[in-house]
Design a protein around this motif. Structure first.
Motif, short mmCIF file in Angstrom:
data_model
loop_
_atom_site.label_atom_id
_atom_site.label_comp_id
_atom_site.label_asym_id
_atom_site.label_seq_id
_atom_site.Cartn_x
_atom_site.Cartn_y
_atom_site.Cartn_z
N GLU A 192 0.87 -1.17 0.00
CA GLU A 192 0.00 0.00 0.00
C GLU A 192 0.91 1.22 0.00
OE1 GLU A 192 -3.15 -0.40 -0.18
OE2 GLU A 192 -3.61 -2.38 0.65
N GLY A 193 1.40 1.61 -1.18
CA GLY A 193 2.46 2.60 -1.21
C GLY A 193 2.38 3.62 -2.31
N ALA A 194 1.28 4.33 -2.43
CA ALA A 194 1.12 5.30 -3.52
C ALA A 194 2.12 6.44 -3.44
CB ALA A 194 -0.31 5.86 -3.52
N ARG A 195 2.58 6.78 -2.24
CA ARG A 195 3.44 7.96 -2.09
C ARG A 195 4.91 7.60 -1.91
NH1 ARG A 195 -1.36 8.90 0.42
NH2 ARG A 195 -2.51 10.79 -0.20
N LEU A 196 5.28 6.38 -2.14
CA LEU A 196 6.68 6.00 -2.00
C LEU A 196 7.55 6.72 -3.03
CD1 LEU A 196 6.61 2.13 -1.45
CD2 LEU A 196 7.27 3.88 0.21
N PRO A 197 8.75 7.14 -2.66
CA PRO A 197 9.69 7.68 -3.66
C PRO A 197 10.16 6.55 -4.57
CG PRO A 197 10.76 7.46 -1.53
CD PRO A 197 9.32 7.16 -1.30
N PRO A 198 10.75 6.87 -5.71
CA PRO A 198 11.18 5.81 -6.63
C PRO A 198 12.15 4.81 -6.00
CG PRO A 198 11.20 7.93 -7.72
CD PRO A 198 10.94 8.21 -6.27
N SER A 199 13.01 5.29 -5.11
CA SER A 199 13.92 4.39 -4.39
C SER A 199 14.30 5.06 -3.08
CB SER A 199 15.17 4.08 -5.22
OG SER A 199 15.92 5.25 -5.46
N PHE A 200 14.64 4.26 -2.09
CA PHE A 200 15.04 4.79 -0.80
C PHE A 200 15.70 3.69 0.02
CE2 PHE A 200 10.80 3.11 -0.24
CZ PHE A 200 10.79 2.54 1.02
N ALA A 201 16.36 4.10 1.08
CA ALA A 201 16.98 3.17 2.03
C ALA A 201 16.21 3.26 3.35
CB ALA A 201 18.44 3.50 2.24
#
Length: 309
Positions: A176-185
């Motif tokens: 459930e991640g509509a607002r996730l950035p393209p990549s992250f740590a």
């Protein structure tokens, strides 16, 4: 799987050694404090029935323990919950076996499972696998690739690569991640926290350092398909880190906002969409790099509408 007469297994012997913190406790008090899934009455009954031994001898409830004492609890046979009874082989030679574990199959004996585990299925499946041992773990509800060492060389080489962080693992998760950035740590520390009568791992400021690389592969409405690479290897790390990032795995009944429990469901409850999709390791005998991939069954239901940039 045939667990024996009337579907019961053969019981199990749990072994532990008394540490300095437990020294001076009575046998009863030690078990009540250490194993909180059962209360004082149940433990007293087990001790009185002769199912708890100290240094190989029948224990008494008020017997005082010393550091170094060897404890055994002989659990009576019980009927285990249903679990998958097969696995697929992704790679095998004399030293290494890699299988595709189905969801809802526990890897090692624990809790209600003793014989209905991946370890027992693997060891019973062929005489050449009788001493196979997993190099890493997958949660009961997680499916996908898991490596076993079949020989001493295979076991030691895979264990070393796990310690040195050269055993490569990539998971796919539907979140459930509509607002996730393209990549992250994700780097939320993880430690044990109380969960009813048990403890589980969850995000906590005072926990051990933890690190997962996450990349969005596809977006569809309010959900996303992500690839997650755990650099450290804490229990339930990917589930915890994705929930802490505001993107809990679809179907996860346990971890919610902040990477902490959102319900009182028992650990091991499945239904979430997480699959160990890629595994790479250096072969212990040839030195060649082995790279394997696996696709989860649930991926066919993931919308193909938009690929993340």
């Amino acid at each position: 799987m045939d667990d024996g007469m009337n579907g019961f297994n053969s019981g199990f012997v749990y072994r532990t050694t008394v540490d300095a913190a437990g020294a001076g406790s009575s046998v009863l008090a030690f078990h009540v404090a250490r194993y909180r899934h059962s209360g004082e009455r149940a433990w007293r009954a087990a001790i009185d029935a002769g199912r708890v031994l100290v240094n190989g001898r029948r224990a008494e409830p008020e017997q005082q323990l010393a550091a170094g004492d060897a404890l055994e609890f002989h659990r009576a046979p019980w009927r285990e919950p249903d679990a998958p009874e097969s696995f697929d082989v992704a790679f095998e030679d004399d030293d290494v076996l890699v299988v595709v574990k189905p969801a809802n199959l526990q890897v090692l004996p624990a809790g209600p499972f003793s014989s209905r585990t991946l370890l027992e299925l693997v060891r019973r499946s062929d005489s050449s696998r009788a001493e196979a041992a997993p190099a890493h773990r997958l949660g009961r509800g997680t499916s996908g690739l898991i490596a076993f060492g079949k020989t001493a060389l295979g076991r030691s080489a895979l264990a070393r690569q796990l310690r040195e962080l050269t055993l490569g693992k990539t998971y796919l998760a539907w979140v459930e991640g509509a607002r996730l950035p393209p990549s992250f740590a994700a780097r939320q520390p993880i430690t044990r926290v109380p969960h009813g009568p048990l403890t589980i791992h969850a995000a906590a400021a005072h926990g051990r350092p933890s690190w997962t690389r996450v990349r969005v592969l596809r977006r569809a409405g309010e959900r996303a398909l992500v690839a997650a690479q755990p650099i450290t290897g804490r229990p339930d790390q990917i589930r915890i880190h994705l929930a802490a990032a505001g993107a809990p795995i679809v179907g996860d009944p346990l971890f919610g906002p902040g990477g902490v429990p959102k319900s009182d469901v028992p650990p091991g409850t499945g239904g979430y969409l997480l699959h160990a999709a890629a595994l790479s390791f250096t072969h212990p005998r040839s030195g060649a790099r082995v790279r394997l991939k696996s696709s989860p069954d649930w991926l066919v239901g993931v919308p193909q509408s938009r690929v993340a940039s």
